[in-house]
Enzyme design. Structure first.
Site, PDB file in Angstrom:
ATOM      1  CD  GLU A  12      -8.899 -11.257  -3.145  1.00 41.71           C
ATOM      2  OE1 GLU A  12      -8.836 -11.253  -1.827  1.00 41.71           O
ATOM      3  OE2 GLU A  12      -9.758 -10.756  -3.650  1.00 41.71           O
TER       4      GLU A  12
ATOM      5  CG  PHE B 152      -0.413  -4.557   1.739  1.00 43.81           C
ATOM      6  CD1 PHE B 152       0.108  -5.655   2.431  1.00 43.81           C
ATOM      7  CD2 PHE B 152       0.422  -3.267   1.597  1.00 43.81           C
ATOM      8  CE1 PHE B 152       1.369  -5.384   3.311  1.00 43.81           C
ATOM      9  CE2 PHE B 152       1.546  -3.228   2.401  1.00 43.81           C
ATOM     10  CZ  PHE B 152       2.225  -4.321   3.012  1.00 43.81           C
TER      11      PHE B 152
ATOM     12  CB  ILE C 165       1.638   2.228   2.722  1.00 47.82           C
ATOM     13  CG1 ILE C 165       2.281   0.991   3.110  1.00 47.82           C
ATOM     14  CG2 ILE C 165       2.051   3.617   3.384  1.00 47.82           C
ATOM     15  CD1 ILE C 165       2.141   0.501   4.522  1.00 47.82           C
TER      16      ILE C 165
ATOM     17  CG  HIS D 296       6.001   3.248   6.814  1.00 46.12           C
ATOM     18  ND1 HIS D 296       6.495   2.996   8.049  1.00 46.12           N
ATOM     19  CD2 HIS D 296       6.158   4.452   6.389  1.00 46.12           C
ATOM     20  CE1 HIS D 296       7.392   4.153   8.412  1.00 46.12           C
ATOM     21  NE2 HIS D 296       7.113   5.144   7.371  1.00 46.12           N
ATOM     22  N   GLY D 297       5.652  -0.385   3.789  1.00 46.34           N
ATOM     23  CA  GLY D 297       5.097  -1.231   3.033  1.00 46.34           C
ATOM     24  C   GLY D 297       5.919  -2.414   3.424  1.00 46.34           C
TER      25      GLY D 297
HETATM   26  N1  ACO Z   1      13.232   6.708   0.726  1.00 49.28           N
HETATM   27  C1  ACO Z   1      12.988   6.608  -0.472  1.00 49.28           C
HETATM   28  N2  ACO Z   1      12.577   5.666  -1.122  1.00 49.28           N
HETATM   29  C2  ACO Z   1      12.191   4.398  -0.380  1.00 49.28           C
HETATM   30  C3  ACO Z   1      12.574   4.402   1.220  1.00 49.28           C
HETATM   31  C4  ACO Z   1      12.971   5.532   1.643  1.00 49.28           C
HETATM   32  N3  ACO Z   1      13.379   5.692   2.907  1.00 49.28           N
HETATM   33  N4  ACO Z   1      12.145   3.077   1.437  1.00 49.28           N
HETATM   34  C5  ACO Z   1      11.867   2.509   0.652  1.00 49.28           C
HETATM   35  N5  ACO Z   1      11.789   3.426  -0.555  1.00 49.28           N
HETATM   36  C6  ACO Z   1      11.418   2.834  -1.786  1.00 49.28           C
HETATM   37  C7  ACO Z   1      11.629   1.250  -2.116  1.00 49.28           C
HETATM   38  O1  ACO Z   1      12.821   0.988  -2.436  1.00 49.28           O
HETATM   39  C8  ACO Z   1      10.535   1.049  -3.121  1.00 49.28           C
HETATM   40  O2  ACO Z   1      11.211   1.427  -4.446  1.00 49.28           O
HETATM   41  P1  ACO Z   1      10.517   0.879  -6.004  1.00 49.28           P
HETATM   42  O3  ACO Z   1       9.332   1.450  -5.861  1.00 49.28           O
HETATM   43  O4  ACO Z   1      11.639   1.432  -6.689  1.00 49.28           O
HETATM   44  O5  ACO Z   1      10.943  -0.738  -5.673  1.00 49.28           O
HETATM   45  C9  ACO Z   1       9.509   2.138  -2.894  1.00 49.28           C
HETATM   46  O6  ACO Z   1       9.971   2.863  -1.898  1.00 49.28           O
HETATM   47  C10 ACO Z   1       8.176   1.372  -2.341  1.00 49.28           C
HETATM   48  O7  ACO Z   1       8.551   0.634  -1.115  1.00 49.28           O
HETATM   49  P2  ACO Z   1       8.002   0.711   0.169  1.00 49.28           P
HETATM   50  O8  ACO Z   1       8.175   1.784   0.735  1.00 49.28           O
HETATM   51  O9  ACO Z   1       8.373  -0.445   1.186  1.00 49.28           O
HETATM   52  O10 ACO Z   1       6.422   0.497   0.058  1.00 49.28           O
HETATM   53  P3  ACO Z   1       5.262   1.679   0.218  1.00 49.28           P
HETATM   54  O11 ACO Z   1       5.288   1.850   1.686  1.00 49.28           O
HETATM   55  O12 ACO Z   1       5.271   2.683  -0.715  1.00 49.28           O
HETATM   56  O13 ACO Z   1       3.902   0.581  -0.067  1.00 49.28           O
HETATM   57  C11 ACO Z   1       2.498  -0.085  -1.560  1.00 49.28           C
HETATM   58  C12 ACO Z   1       3.825  -0.028  -1.367  1.00 49.28           C
HETATM   59  C13 ACO Z   1       1.709  -1.209  -0.664  1.00 49.28           C
HETATM   60  C14 ACO Z   1       2.005  -0.659  -2.963  1.00 49.28           C
HETATM   61  C15 ACO Z   1       1.818   1.318  -1.423  1.00 49.28           C
HETATM   62  O14 ACO Z   1       2.437   2.078  -2.602  1.00 49.28           O
HETATM   63  C16 ACO Z   1       0.205   1.441  -1.608  1.00 49.28           C
HETATM   64  O15 ACO Z   1      -0.528   1.290  -0.669  1.00 49.28           O
HETATM   65  N6  ACO Z   1      -0.300   1.584  -2.870  1.00 49.28           N
HETATM   66  C17 ACO Z   1      -1.637   2.085  -3.029  1.00 49.28           C
HETATM   67  C18 ACO Z   1      -2.565   0.556  -2.595  1.00 49.28           C
HETATM   68  C19 ACO Z   1      -2.003  -0.576  -3.514  1.00 49.28           C
HETATM   69  O16 ACO Z   1      -1.686  -0.552  -4.669  1.00 49.28           O
HETATM   70  N7  ACO Z   1      -2.007  -1.657  -2.831  1.00 49.28           N
HETATM   71  C20 ACO Z   1      -1.549  -2.711  -3.075  1.00 49.28           C
HETATM   72  C21 ACO Z   1      -2.818  -3.212  -3.868  1.00 49.28           C
HETATM   73  S1  ACO Z   1      -2.615  -5.148  -4.063  1.00 49.28           S
HETATM   74  C22 ACO Z   1      -3.417  -5.889  -2.805  1.00 49.28           C
HETATM   75  O17 ACO Z   1      -3.672  -5.236  -1.822  1.00 49.28           O
HETATM   76  C23 ACO Z   1      -3.213  -7.303  -2.469  1.00 49.28           C
END
Ligand code: ACO
Length: 303
Positions: free
Chosen positions: A238, A203, A205, A214-215
């Site tokens: 996983e 997964f 972004i 977006h996540g």
């Molecule tokens: N403005 C500011 N903050 C926001 C907004 C916004 N408009 N929208 C959401 N947020 C915050 C959320 O509240 C959340 O806050 P938190 O971290 O305090 O809980 C945070 O942003 C993240 O939420 P999202 O935006 O929905 O998620 P994101 O798009 O950042 O995706 C992910 C998260 C998938 C983990 C991403 O960081 C990523 O791809 N990381 C690198 C790869 C990774 O680790 N992937 C997962 C591995 S595990 C697997 O693949 C099964």
């Protein structure tokens, strides 16, 4: 050698991923998070001064081009063999199990699972078999190594894989923002012999677009797709990361809350096995994740 540090570089810092649109304009530029699976645990590159590496991807085909520049390279007499950057990266830039010269993918032909707007920007989530978009997937595999800890190439031709792609649409052009792969495991059930248990595997972004929601959108779209599919009996994740665990907990908790699960008269300690069992088949969460959401709800009630 005057200053040794000048010849040693952190691979994550000197590699950039650049997405370029069809007109040749730069869409975004960012660094990898991990390069250990390519350059070894130290993630270090030796033997060049002012080393700069760009992997440019042309959207929407994601065809990559490697551009390596430096101001000086260690001479063979130095006794140190500079890292063979071009050759090493080229091995991973394309999945060579995919036949070359595949028909290009027309993104518009991939079924749309969901569309949404955010800050007056348009996004869509597409669903496909990796083999149906082999021409793109052969290049996308590297992203799992560069951004997901423990990430690896998947077998594109195994029909049990599904990929969900997130694109931003600007001026009718598709710009990749993230993706997720899931693998269908068989799940035995005496009433449903063709049941599956998809496991979310990779997964991502893309870094410039993280923390914009977006996540959560992508995860919720995938989960809704699982919930609507009668073959899916349960879904899991996983080797999750801390950030993905947080996202998953937040999204699963919100979903169960919107179903009024935590205001039901049976939602009190100790939770009865019958109630847990009866709810779980509809929400399709594995027992541990369901209990985790219940735990979050109890903690919030106590506050
Ligand atoms: N403005 C500011 N903050 C926001 C907004 C916004 N408009 N929208 C959401 N947020 C915050 C959320 O509240 C959340 O806050 P938190 O971290 O305090 O809980 C945070 O942003 C993240 O939420 P999202 O935006 O929905 O998620 P994101 O798009 O950042 O995706 C992910 C998260 C998938 C983990 C991403 O960081 C990523 O791809 N990381 C690198 C790869 C990774 O680790 N992937 C997962 C591995 S595990 C697997 O693949 C099964």
């Amino acid at each position: 050698m005057s200053n040794l540090d000048e010849w040693i570089h952190n691979a994550n810092e000197c590699i950039s991923i650049v997405l370029i649109n069809e007109k040749g304009d730069i869409d975004c530029k960012f660094h990898p998070t991990f390069t250990y699976s390519i350059f070894g645990d130290s993630e270090v590159l030796y033997g060049y001064k002012n080393l700069n590496i760009e992997i440019q991807y042309v959207l929407p085909s994601m065809t990559p081009e490697l551009k390596v520049t430096y101001s000086d390279r260690l001479a063979p007499e130095s006794g140190v063999e500079p890292t063979n950057v071009d050759q090493t990266l080229s091995i991973y830039m394309r999945d060579d199990r995919v036949p070359e010269n595949l028909e290009p993918v027309n993104i518009r032909d991939i079924p749309v699972l969901e569309s949404y707007s955010f800050d007056e920007r348009k996004f869509c989530i597409l669903k496909s078999k990796p083999s149906d978009i082999g021409a793109v997937m052969q290049y996308l595999q590297l992203f799992s190594l560069l951004f997901i800890e423990g990430g690896s190439f998947i077998d594109i031709f195994d029909p049990k894989w599904t990929i969900y792609l997130l694109y931003e649409i600007k001026d009718e052009q598709y710009y990749l923002r993230g993706y997720c792969t899931a693998y269908d495991y068989y799940k035995w059930d005496k009433e449903k012999t063709d049941g599956v248990r998809p496991r979310i595997s990779q997964f991502l972004i893309l870094p410039p677009f993280q923390k914009e929601g977006h996540g959560s959108r992508l995860y919720n779209a995938i989960v809704n797709n699982f919930l609507q599919d009668p073959k899916v009996l349960e879904f899991s994740v996983e080797d999750s990361s801390e950030a993905f665990d947080a996202l998953r907990d937040r999204c699963d908790f919100q979903r169960l809350k919107s179903l009024n699960l935590f205001t039901s008269p049976e939602f009190h300690l100790p939770l009865s096995k019958e109630w847990l069992h009866s709810q779980r088949s509809a929400i399709k969460l594995p027992p541990r994740q369901f209990l985790r959401c219940c735990e979050i709800a109890f903690t919030m009630k106590l506050k």
